[in-house]
Design an enzyme around this catalytic site. Sequence first.
Site, PDB file in Angstrom:
ATOM      1  N   SER A 267       0.845  -1.209   0.000  1.00 21.55           N
ATOM      2  CA  SER A 267       0.000   0.000   0.000  1.00 21.55           C
ATOM      3  C   SER A 267       0.876   1.253   0.000  1.00 21.55           C
ATOM      4  O   SER A 267       1.641   1.466  -0.945  1.00 21.55           O
ATOM      5  CB  SER A 267      -0.963  -0.069   1.189  1.00 21.55           C
TER       6      SER A 267
ATOM      7  N   HIS B 202      -4.005  -0.949  -4.391  1.00 21.08           N
ATOM      8  CA  HIS B 202      -5.467  -1.149  -4.239  1.00 21.08           C
ATOM      9  C   HIS B 202      -6.134  -0.803  -5.581  1.00 21.08           C
ATOM     10  O   HIS B 202      -7.191  -0.161  -5.612  1.00 21.08           O
ATOM     11  CB  HIS B 202      -6.044  -0.229  -3.148  1.00 21.08           C
TER      12      HIS B 202
ATOM     13  N   GLU C 140      -5.084  -5.495  -4.846  1.00 21.33           N
ATOM     14  CA  GLU C 140      -4.925  -5.994  -3.480  1.00 21.33           C
ATOM     15  C   GLU C 140      -4.535  -7.478  -3.478  1.00 21.33           C
ATOM     16  O   GLU C 140      -4.884  -8.232  -4.385  1.00 21.33           O
ATOM     17  CB  GLU C 140      -6.234  -5.790  -2.696  1.00 21.33           C
TER      18      GLU C 140
END
Lengths: 270, 270
Positions: B128, B170, B197
């Site tokens: 992330s 994401h 993800e």
Amino acid sequence: MSAGQLLIIGGAEEKIHDGEVLSKFVELAGDKNSRIGILPTASEIPDDVSSDYIHTFKQLGVVRVEVINVATRECAEDPSIMELIDSLSAVFITGGDQSRLSELIGGTKLHETLMEKWKKGMVLAGTSAGASIMAKQMIVAADTKLNDDKLTVKLGTGFGFLDHVLIDQHFSQRARFDRLLSAIADNTEIIGIGIDENTAILVHDNKFKVYGEHQVLVMDGKSSNYVNVKVSENGSEELTISGFQLHTLTKGYSFDLANRKLILEKGIQE
Amino acid sequence: MSAGQLLIIGGAEEKIHDGEVLSKFVELAGDKNSRIGILPTASEIPDDVSSDYIHTFKQLGVVRVEVINVATRECAEDPSIMELIDSLSAVFITGGDQSRLSELIGGTKLHETLMEKWKKGMVLAGTSAGASIMAKQMIVAADTKLNDDKLTVKLGTGFGFLDHVLIDQHFSQRARFDRLLSAIADNTEIIGIGIDENTAILVHDNKFKVYGEHQVLVMDGKSSNYVNVKVSENGSEELTISGFQLHTLTKGYSFDLANRKLILEKGIQE
């Protein structure tokens, strides 16, 4: 005699007196001399949808606005409907569910009449579901990958005014990139066109020009040398693709569908 | 001596004993012989995040797991932190806000030490925000076009283990196609990489290979012959671009960043 112009709208076009997209439609239809038919069959609330468009087209100066009420396949075979179509200079296909259009009108006399009239020059416009129905191939159902990771794209058959094209609408606003990519990966000979809200393409002679507020995305997998679609256990599609071509266009720009490229010559862009 | 491997994760990787992505990281780090450092600075709740990873790495058989507690720039200059880094075989950079990483660590002794150690072969992973920080260029803020039509992409400076690459994470799950496209349209020499993800790329020697559940998208504007970015009054970007190349990859496939193409030779894919 050449086929009529097709104005394909990504949904949520401004319904105000100076809204660019609907103003363009009225201009194409013949302005004050036009006779416009509204086809609200995609909608579950056709009367409400029709009223809105009648109001808007009248604001735009059109005197003669008719509603093409077709709620069953029987209606779509009714000679009075064909007479109505015959009297029109343009037909506007509203939003709703594109499956309703194919189920209630696909293959009927109305479908055939629209095709004949369009081939002789009648202007057609469609927004949202009415945009998707324009091509021979259309997306009828798909989840997005947003949040829930699932994506299953299902194709159906549209009215076929365009072939080898797949129209998607509300494109950026509903984040439909993944579903269009998935559909094109499954059908690389088809060009994917994602139209944003309050934005339209005007298609004529295998070219289109962009009108309105936002963006149009063109996805072309023809020159790809590798495509592998993997469907996971939960039905989600995961893609491996190589060398798709991507283009985006805004107001004033044009695209050549035959040669699959942005038209950059001066004079063609306004 | 060649630089270490970089495992760049799109967020939300499975933190279970047989999770593919974190298992790969532990394998690269040296399995039971590894000494892994967790860098949780991106997070506002570093203790909670660290506990989760300590638990997971221990489940995966790693005995020596350390937390690199760096909450200020002063910490990031502290010699004891450099000693800790020096003792590690791999560093895992957690999620949170990538701006915290650049503000608290960018340009410090810790940043320099990580770079030196990585160049000598230390394995680095980031998920992330920890994925975004890996390249020299990173997206620090952007609205999406979803629903509200606004899109303004802001770039910042990452740790620079990769150059001419922009990582987004994401990716499908948060519908970030538009923001990556916008960033690449502004910087066509940079390759955009959108990682889903629970999916990762392992970068080494200017190539990467995909691990995990979903998809990685590569966006390449280098061969484009036309880019025009229009910023509307409300700050939204609308793009006209011609001929961007698009690739997507799933588990087992590899991409050549130098030649900007999918690697299709047998034996390279597992």
